[in-house]
Scaffold this motif. Structure first.
Motif, PDB file in Angstrom:
ATOM      1  N   MET A  25       0.779  -1.078   0.045  1.00 25.91           N
ATOM      2  CA  MET A  25      -0.110   0.284  -0.226  1.00 25.91           C
ATOM      3  C   MET A  25       1.622   0.820  -0.532  1.00 25.91           C
ATOM      4  O   MET A  25       1.960   1.470   0.373  1.00 25.91           O
ATOM      5  N   ARG A  26       0.937   2.580  -1.202  1.00 26.96           N
ATOM      6  CA  ARG A  26       1.614   3.307  -0.835  1.00 26.96           C
ATOM      7  C   ARG A  26       2.490   3.380  -1.569  1.00 26.96           C
ATOM      8  O   ARG A  26       3.544   4.583  -1.757  1.00 26.96           O
ATOM      9  N   GLN A  27       2.484   2.163  -2.593  1.00 28.83           N
ATOM     10  CA  GLN A  27       4.321   1.816  -2.935  1.00 28.83           C
ATOM     11  C   GLN A  27       3.709   3.098  -4.401  1.00 28.83           C
ATOM     12  O   GLN A  27       5.605   3.074  -4.735  1.00 28.83           O
ATOM     13  N   ASP A  76      -5.301   9.988  -5.471  1.00 29.29           N
ATOM     14  CA  ASP A  76      -5.701   9.956  -3.829  1.00 29.29           C
ATOM     15  C   ASP A  76      -7.488   9.462  -3.597  1.00 29.29           C
ATOM     16  O   ASP A  76      -8.484  10.261  -4.384  1.00 29.29           O
ATOM     17  N   PHE A 207      -9.545   1.555   1.309  1.00 30.71           N
ATOM     18  CA  PHE A 207      -9.263   2.008   2.422  1.00 30.71           C
ATOM     19  C   PHE A 207     -10.168   2.906   2.813  1.00 30.71           C
ATOM     20  O   PHE A 207     -10.646   3.738   3.031  1.00 30.71           O
ATOM     21  N   SER A 209      -9.715   4.117   6.061  1.00 28.39           N
ATOM     22  CA  SER A 209      -8.169   4.516   7.131  1.00 28.39           C
ATOM     23  C   SER A 209      -8.767   5.124   8.873  1.00 28.39           C
ATOM     24  O   SER A 209      -7.613   4.705   9.570  1.00 28.39           O
ATOM     25  N   ASN A 316       1.479  -8.065   1.660  1.00 24.47           N
ATOM     26  CA  ASN A 316       1.193  -6.242   2.269  1.00 24.47           C
ATOM     27  C   ASN A 316       1.921  -6.096   3.807  1.00 24.47           C
ATOM     28  O   ASN A 316       2.264  -6.945   4.423  1.00 24.47           O
ATOM     29  N   HIS A 319      -0.143  -1.536   6.728  1.00 21.38           N
ATOM     30  CA  HIS A 319      -1.014   0.214   6.563  1.00 21.38           C
ATOM     31  C   HIS A 319       0.488   0.164   5.179  1.00 21.38           C
ATOM     32  O   HIS A 319       1.402  -0.001   5.100  1.00 21.38           O
ATOM     33  N   GLY A 320       0.313   1.634   4.731  1.00 18.86           N
ATOM     34  CA  GLY A 320       1.300   2.203   3.342  1.00 18.86           C
ATOM     35  C   GLY A 320       2.131   2.089   4.191  1.00 18.86           C
ATOM     36  O   GLY A 320       2.731   2.204   5.569  1.00 18.86           O
TER      37      GLY A 320
END
Ligand code: CP3
Length: 342
Positions: A25-27, A76, A207, A209, A316, A319-320
């Motif tokens: 995540m957030r790669q 985003d 997501f 969050s 994974n 989280h990011g």
């Protein structure tokens, strides 16, 4: 087009796999110097996200540089409120900021509730189409959106927050307004995710969050109710990542999606007992493991893989990935997963 590497999709559907698929995540962005170079060529995050050719370029970077099993479109979750007329700015080192917020009925009446997503979010859809061409069938592309509860948090608060107390206050002072706004976000999100699929996304992820800041009853009422509507509108690989929703794990397992994302505080064994073989579980290495030595990253990753009680997993982080993690450490994590046959 047939994919060269479809292991992420097979794992999502619960089909046979020879090793676990892995992505982060957030790669797309933050950790890669190659990303920063592209971002520095424009005015900032927003211009990058709104320029389809550049968004596609940074989406593909982690496939070339990190060798992950899936791409996630560079965008985003806040593009949805933006498309509804609540524009955001991304302030360097601070995060998102909205000039206007939704706290009263009059604020809500100014919002664009019925929008043509293919028009307002054309830049994301075009980025998806360009990315699909650039990937040329190498790996699947994940499309995504924020879950309605998390989007509500930003629309009411107007920025990030540790407590989101303005948003939680609204649940007590004007729950009808909260529900109206959540329903409006849900309707737009369903159309938006459908459009992402139409333009080429092979899988979808929601997501949530800020799921963890609500108690169980409130998360059912203001969170799960809307997630249920969204997942019911889709078939095929779909992940729901409700960070911190410990007391709702059992409810999450009853959703009609294929995959549930777990954060690093969630107990994998317990989650497996709750879902049996009905769900793929995604996660959940502590993102801070990647600050460790290469040896430590390898041993922690292998410990996680060995403890899996089923093959129905996508690896994974919980989280990011954090922005100051060295890409070489990320590569060690990915290699460890890919070299481990099952
Ligand atoms: O996964 C990917 O790499 C795809 C791109 C992606 C971004 N944001 C790009 C981004 C994804 C999937 C997101 C999701 C997102 N955005 C979430 C949910 C996931 C999570 O982290 O809980 C949330 C809450 C947001 C809202 C948001 N966007 C915040 C709070 C911030 C500032 C802090 C931060 O995380 O950097 C952003 C900015 C943002 N979104 C950046 C990127 C690459 C950083 C801007 C930059 O450095 O260029």
């Amino acid at each position: 087009m047939k994919l060269e590497n479809d292991i992420y999709l097979r794992a999502s559907r619960g089909e046979a796999i020879e090793r676990y698929p892995v992505w982060l995540m957030r790669q797309a962005g933050r950790i890669l110097p190659e990303y920063r170079a592209v971002r520095d060529s424009v005015s900032g995050f927003k211009e990058l996200a709104e320029t389809p050719a550049l968004a596609a370029e940074v989406t593909v970077q982690p496939i070339d540089l990190l060798d992950v099993d899936a791409a996630i479109i560079f965008s985003d979750i806040l593009v949805v409120p933006d498309a509804m007329g609540l524009t955001y700015q991304m302030i360097e080192k601070k995060g998102p900021w909205f000039e206007h917020t939704i706290r009263t009925d009059s604020d809500l009446s100014k919002l664009d509730i019925k929008i043509d997503v293919e028009d307002r979010l054309a830049y994301v859809l075009e980025a998806i189409a360009i990315t699909k061409k650039a990937l040329n069938g190498r790996v699947p592309l994940i499309g995504f959106a924020g879950a309605p509860w998390t989007i509500l948090c930003y629309m009411v608060e107007g920025s990030g927050s540790k407590t989101f107390s303005q948003t939680r206050k609204l649940l007590y002072t004007n729950p009808i307004l909260a529900h109206e706004l959540l329903q409006a976000i849900t309707d737009v999100t369903i159309e938006y995710l459908k459009a992402q699929k139409k333009f080429g996304a092979d899988a979808l992820q929601l997501f949530d969050s800020w799921a963890g800041i609500l108690g169980h009853e409130q998360y059912q009422e203001f969170g799960m109710k809307y997630i249920k509507q969204i997942v019911a509108a889709f078939q095929g690989p779909f992940t729901v990542f409700s960070k911190g929703a410990y007391s709702s794990l059992e409810n999450l397992m009853n959703l009609s999606c294929t995959t549930i994302g777990l954060d690093w505080n969630m107990d994998m064994d317990n989650a497996r007992v709750l879902c049996g073989e009905n769900k793929t579980l995604q996660g959940n290495l502590d993102p801070c493991v990647l600050y460790g030595s290469h040896q430590r990253i390898e041993s922690e990753t292998l410990n996680m893989l060995k403890a899996f009680k089923s093959h129905r997993h996508i690896v994974n982080l919980g989280h990011g990935v954090y922005p100051d993690i060295h890409p070489e450490n990320v590569k060690t994590f990915i290699k460890t997963v890919k070299n481990n046959e099952i």
